[in-house]
Design an enzyme around this catalytic site. Structure first.
Site, PDB file in Angstrom:
ATOM      1  N   HIS A 345       0.829  -1.212   0.000  1.00 36.47           N
ATOM      2  CA  HIS A 345       0.000   0.000   0.000  1.00 36.47           C
ATOM      3  C   HIS A 345       0.860   1.258   0.000  1.00 36.47           C
ATOM      4  O   HIS A 345       0.501   2.266  -0.611  1.00 36.47           O
ATOM      5  CB  HIS A 345      -0.945  -0.001   1.199  1.00 36.47           C
ATOM      6  CG  HIS A 345      -2.091   0.938   1.066  1.00 36.47           C
ATOM      7  ND1 HIS A 345      -2.171   2.115   1.775  1.00 36.47           N
ATOM      8  CD2 HIS A 345      -3.206   0.888   0.298  1.00 36.47           C
ATOM      9  CE1 HIS A 345      -3.303   2.740   1.458  1.00 36.47           C
ATOM     10  NE2 HIS A 345      -3.938   2.024   0.560  1.00 36.47           N
ATOM     11  N   CYS A 346       2.004   1.196   0.664  1.00 35.63           N
ATOM     12  CA  CYS A 346       2.885   2.363   0.773  1.00 35.63           C
ATOM     13  C   CYS A 346       3.487   2.776  -0.568  1.00 35.63           C
ATOM     14  O   CYS A 346       3.809   3.948  -0.765  1.00 35.63           O
ATOM     15  CB  CYS A 346       4.018   2.080   1.747  1.00 35.63           C
ATOM     16  SG  CYS A 346       3.494   1.660   3.419  1.00 35.63           S
ATOM     17  N   ILE A 347       3.665   1.814  -1.479  1.00 36.67           N
ATOM     18  CA  ILE A 347       4.332   2.135  -2.747  1.00 36.67           C
ATOM     19  C   ILE A 347       3.356   2.349  -3.895  1.00 36.67           C
ATOM     20  O   ILE A 347       3.769   2.624  -5.021  1.00 36.67           O
ATOM     21  CB  ILE A 347       5.346   1.040  -3.133  1.00 36.67           C
ATOM     22  CG1 ILE A 347       4.652  -0.301  -3.401  1.00 36.67           C
ATOM     23  CG2 ILE A 347       6.423   0.912  -2.058  1.00 36.67           C
ATOM     24  CD1 ILE A 347       5.553  -1.354  -4.019  1.00 36.67           C
TER      25      ILE A 347
END
Length: 358
Positions: A345-347
C-alpha cells in the site's frame, strides 16, 4: 468545496496505479536494491493485468533497467500497459507523496470537474529523510501533465496516514497528524476541519499510536483499513509481551466504540500481526519493521496482499477473499520490501479520471 467533492474509497474503479521504480541506494543499500526490484517486478506483473500502471522513473537508464528486469521476470509482460514517465524522484513512497484524488459528489453541479487533486505538503515524515523536494512536487506534476484541477490545503499530510470508506468517514492516527514534526501551527480541531473540507469528510475516527519500527510515526495503513462501507479490519497482537500489544489493543477499543455519522457501529474484524522483529536492523537503526496485513492494495479486479508469516498469511488471504469476492486475491512475499519500512500500500497510489496515460 466540502459540498462538492469527496475522497473515493479505494475499491472504486481506478484509471491506473502510480508506482515509482526503486533507485535510492540509501533506502536500499547493497543487494537490498536488487532484491526489492524483484518484488516490484512481481507486483507490476500482477497488477498490469487488471489495470494500467503509471510507473515513474528518475532517468532513462532507470527506465531501461526497469524494462529489462520486468521482461526477465515475466517474458509475457505487456509493456504497453505500463506507462513510463521520467520525473525527478527522491524515493518510492507513492502513497505518501502522490496525488490524493477527490471525486465530484453525485448530487453536486455537473459544471464542476468530475475529479480533482488535493496537493498536501510532503515533508518525508517530519523531515526525516532529506531531500524530499522532488517527491513533494509530484501532485503538481500530475495536475500539469494531465490538466487536472488541484486544491492546495497548505498542510502536511501523507496518503498513508488516512483511509476512507468513501461515505464520509476517515480513519487516521494522532501519533502522525498531531505530531509536532508535521503541523505544529495547527490544533487538532483545525487539522480535522481541513480534512473535512478538502476530502469531503463528515466524521474522523482518531486512533492513537502506530507500530514499532514505523518511521512514519504510525500510519493508519499499517493498523486499520476499511473493507467496505461498514467494516474495518484492524491488526492485533496475540502476545502480551509483544512491543505492539498495548498500542493495538488501545486502537481496537477505540474502533469498537466508534460509529458512523448516523450513530451505527462498525463491524470490527481482526488479524494477528506477523513477525515484525528482524535480525540486525534497518537503515535507521530499528530492530522492527512495520510488517502488517493491513497494508494490502485494492485494485480493479484484484487485491494484492502482503505475505510475511506462514502462521497467518492464509488467514489474511481468506479474509480478503470473503470481502472482495469479485476480485482475485494475490499474495506477494514482502519481507524484502518491508525492510525499507513500507509495503504494497505504501508504494502504490490509485489514480482516477485519467484518460491518456502517456
Amino acid at each position: 468545496m466540502e459540498k462538492l467533492y469527496r475522497m473515493p474509497a479505494e475499491w472504486e474503479n481506478h484509471s491506473a496505479t502510480q508506482l515509482h521504480w526503486p533507485a535510492n541506494r540509501e533506502t536500499w543499500p547493497g543487494d537490498r536494491l536488487e532484491r526489492v526490484e524483484i518484488v516490484y517486478a512481481e507486483i507490476i506483473s500482477v497488477l498490469h493485468r487488471y489495470e494500467p500502471v503509471l510507473l515513474l522513473v528518475n532517468t532513462v537508464e532507470d527506465r531501461k533497467r526497469a524494462e529489462s528486469i520486468l521482461k526477465k521476470f515475466d517474458p509475457d509482460i505487456d509493456l504497453n500497459r505500463i506507462h513510463f514517465h521520467i520525473v525527478p524522484l527522491n524515493d518510492v513512497w507513492a502513497r505518501d507523496c502522490g496525488p490524493v484524488f477527490i471525486k465530484r459528489r453525485s448530487d453536486t453541479l455537473t459544471t464542476v470537474p468530475e475529479y480533482a487533486i488535493t496537493n498536501w505538503i510532503y515533508n518525508a515524515w517530519g523531515q526525516k529523510y532529506p531531500p524530499f523536494d522532488s517527491d513533494n512536487k509530484i501532485p503538481e506534476w500530475f495536475a500539469d501533465h494531465f490538466s487536472i484541477y488541484m486544491f492546495s490545503p497548505d498542510m502536511v499530510l501523507e496518503g498513508g496516514a488516512i483511509d476512507t470508506n468513501g461515505k464520509g468517514v476517515l480513519l487516521t492516527t494522532e501519533s502522525v497528524l498531531l505530531n509536532p514534526n508535521r503541523n505544529p501551527q495547527l490544533t487538532k480541531a483545525e487539522i480535522g476541519k481541513k480534512l473535512k473540507r478538502y476530502l469531503g469528510m463528515e466524521k474522523i475516527i482518531w486512533l492513537k499510536k502506530g507500530l514499532a519500527g514505523d518511521d512514519t510515526d504510525g500510519h493508519i495503513d499499517d493498523l486499520s483499513r476499511f473493507l467496505n462501507e461498514n467494516t474495518i479490519l484492524t491488526m492485533i497482537c496475540e502476545d502480551e509481551n509483544d512491543v505492539n500489544y498495548a498500542a493495538l489493543n488501545e486502537n481496537l477499543d477505540i474502533l469498537r466504540k466508534s460509529t458512523d455519522p448516523n450513530g451505527n457501529p462498525f463491524q470490527i474484524l481482526t488479524l494477528p500481526m506477523p513477525k515484525t522483529r528482524i535480525e540486525g536492523s534497518t537503515v535507521d537503526g530499528s530492530e522492527y519493521v512495520p510488517a502488517s496485513y493491513a497494508n494490502f492494495y485494492i485494485a480493479n479486479g484484484v487485491v494484492l496482499v502482503p505475505l510475511y508469516d506462514e502462521r497467518y498469511d492464509q488467514a489474511a488471504i481468506d479474509l480478503m477473499s470473503r470481502f472482495f469476492p469479485g476480485r482475485d486475491i494475490v499474495g506477494i512475499e514482502c519481507s524484502d520490501l518491508v525492510w525499507g519500512q513500507g509495503s504494497i500500500h505504501c508504494i502504490t497510489q490509485q489514480l482516477y479520471g485519467l484518460e491518456n496515460l502517456g
